[in-house]
Each structure stands twice: as C-alpha cells, then as structure tokens.
Design a protein around this motif. Structure first.
Motif, short mmCIF file in Angstrom:
data_model
loop_
_atom_site.label_atom_id
_atom_site.label_comp_id
_atom_site.label_asym_id
_atom_site.label_seq_id
_atom_site.Cartn_x
_atom_site.Cartn_y
_atom_site.Cartn_z
N ALA A 10 32.87 84.77 39.58
CA ALA A 10 31.60 84.99 40.27
C ALA A 10 31.77 85.99 41.40
O ALA A 10 30.91 86.84 41.63
N SER A 11 32.91 85.93 42.09
CA SER A 11 33.17 86.87 43.17
C SER A 11 33.33 88.29 42.64
O SER A 11 32.78 89.26 43.19
N ALA A 49 34.75 80.41 39.93
CA ALA A 49 34.48 80.87 41.29
C ALA A 49 34.98 82.29 41.50
O ALA A 49 34.29 83.13 42.10
N SER A 57 23.47 85.42 50.37
CA SER A 57 24.70 84.65 50.20
C SER A 57 24.59 83.61 49.09
O SER A 57 25.59 83.02 48.70
N GLY A 58 23.39 83.36 48.58
CA GLY A 58 23.23 82.39 47.51
C GLY A 58 23.56 82.93 46.14
O GLY A 58 23.51 82.18 45.15
N ARG A 84 36.98 75.55 37.03
CA ARG A 84 36.02 75.82 38.10
C ARG A 84 36.56 76.88 39.06
O ARG A 84 35.79 77.68 39.60
N ALA A 117 26.54 84.07 44.88
CA ALA A 117 27.79 83.57 44.30
C ALA A 117 27.62 82.18 43.70
O ALA A 117 28.06 81.95 42.56
N PRO A 118 27.01 81.22 44.40
CA PRO A 118 26.78 79.92 43.76
C PRO A 118 25.93 80.01 42.50
O PRO A 118 26.19 79.29 41.52
N ALA A 119 24.93 80.88 42.51
CA ALA A 119 24.09 81.04 41.33
C ALA A 119 24.89 81.58 40.14
O ALA A 119 24.72 81.13 39.01
N HIS A 145 29.22 78.41 34.56
CA HIS A 145 29.53 77.04 34.15
C HIS A 145 28.58 76.57 33.05
O HIS A 145 29.01 75.97 32.05
N ARG A 172 28.21 81.27 39.78
CA ARG A 172 29.14 80.22 39.36
C ARG A 172 28.44 79.22 38.45
O ARG A 172 29.00 78.79 37.44
N GLN A 173 27.21 78.85 38.82
CA GLN A 173 26.49 77.88 38.01
C GLN A 173 26.15 78.45 36.65
O GLN A 173 26.24 77.75 35.63
#
Length: 222
Positions: free
Chosen positions: A61-62, A58, A22-23, A54, A25-27, A33, A29-30
């Motif tokens: 990233a999805s 997001a 699950s980590g 932003r 998507a944040p990776a 960015h 997104r970062q």
C-alpha cells in the motif's frame, strides 16, 4: 467502478480513490486485503503467516501510494509531446524564434501505462516479486494549446474523460472512469519541450523511481 467528477489536486490518487489525504494508505491496504492481492505469495513451507501477509499488504500500500501521486497534468503533457499537430507547430516556431502558434486539438486519447515491481524479502533474502500495473487513459475534446519557440507554454482545457485501473499480481484492485474537472487553463509547472533530444525510441511514458525515497523496492515482512 464509479463515475463522477474528480476534485483537485489532479493526481491519479485523487481520481482513482477520490481522496488525497492520510486515509489513502488504509483504503489501499483494505482493497489489497479484500482482493487477496497480498496473500499466498509463497507456497508450501515458505508460506507467510497471516501477520506476514498483512505486513506485505501494508508495504505494498505504501509503494502503490507513491505511484498514485503521479500528476495527471504531467501525464497529459507527456502525451502531447508526441502529438503530430503540436510537433509540427514546434518545428515551425523553432524555425522562426519568437513566433507563437495557437493549435486547436480535436478529440484525442493519451494512454499511460506503469508497471513497477516490488521485491519481497524473507529474513533479508529475496523470496518473490510482486508486479503492480497501473493504466490511465485520458480522452480530451476541444483543447487549445499555445506553442512558442518549440515549447508548449499554455493549455486551455476542453473536456476530459478519464479511466484508471490498478492491479496487483494481475488482480484488479481499483478502477474508476469519469469526467475530470479541468481548470480553464491547465497549470503547467514549466514550459514543455515538444522536441526533446531524448524522445527517440520512446512510445509511451513509463514510471521509474528517480532515486532513493518512496517507490518500488524490497518489502521485508519480517
């Protein structure tokens, strides 16, 4: 760019990002960015706010996360459908039903390129399109394949070097090259038809969403 063995499962995601949890998507997104891949999509008075940028990051990233779920073994199988030695074995085993051939493949490369597009909507109106590019190159040495009745039924793995590159709007977002730790026998989900009737005119695999669900589509930053 890093170089290290990939861990199971054998997906583009696990190889490129080193994780399948699950980590991811944040990776992503970062990474988007940090590389400004989701910023400045609209010029002038139509420009998005920082919050809008932003939101686009997001959603991108999805979408990209769904693309990275591509199975590396399936990409390999798609390449083997075009391999001359395997196709020749397929023709021979089709001519003699029930026959089987073991084919040793020399070093060969398989390149898979994917270029989905994501539409960005502002207030429900199409505003721009974001191009996503993913290229995966697999170089295999010392592989043994079993062909039966024109189908690839088993593959005993050799060594595989892989390289993956992900870009958004032609901006590099992530890349990796290294060795794939393939199992002794690759887990084909089902026998692979080496003489498919619809392969005419296809030169390399491409990715398209199969239907409704995760995949390239409109992004509305709100």
């Amino acid at each position: 760019m890093t170089s290290a063995p990939a861990a199971a499962p054998l997906t583009v995601r696990s190889f490129l990002l080193g994780r399948d949890d699950s980590g991811t998507a944040p990776a992503l997104r970062q990474a988007l960015h940090d590389q400004h891949a989701g910023a400045g999509l609209l010029p002038g008075p139509r420009a998005l706010t920082s919050a809008g940028d932003r939101a686009v990051e997001a959603e991108l990233a999805s979408v990209i996360g769904a693309l990275l779920e591509l199975d590396l073994v399936s990409l390999l199988a798609a390449g083997w459908v075009r391999h001359t030695a395997l196709r020749e074995a397929a023709h021979r085993t089709r001519q003699y039903p029930g026959s089987e051939e073991v084919v040793a493949l020399a070093t060969h490369s398989i390149t898979s390129t994917h270029r989905p597009a994501v539409d960005v909507l502002v207030d429900g109106v199409p505003a721009t399109t974001v191009e996503v590019g993913l290229t995966v190159v697999l170089r295999i040495t010392g592989l043994v394949a079993v062909v039966r009745d024109a189908q690839l039924v088993a593959v005993r793995a050799g060594e595989c070097e892989a390289e993956a590159k992900l870009a958004v709007r032609e901006i590099p977002v992530a890349s990796r090259q290294g060795r794939l730790d393939l199992p002794a026998e690759l887990p084909l989900r089902s026998p692979v038809d080496l003489l498919p009737p619809d392969r005419q005119g296809h030169t390399r695999p491409s990715w398209q969403p199969a239907g409704p669900g995760p995949g390239p589509g409109p992004v509305n930053p709100g």
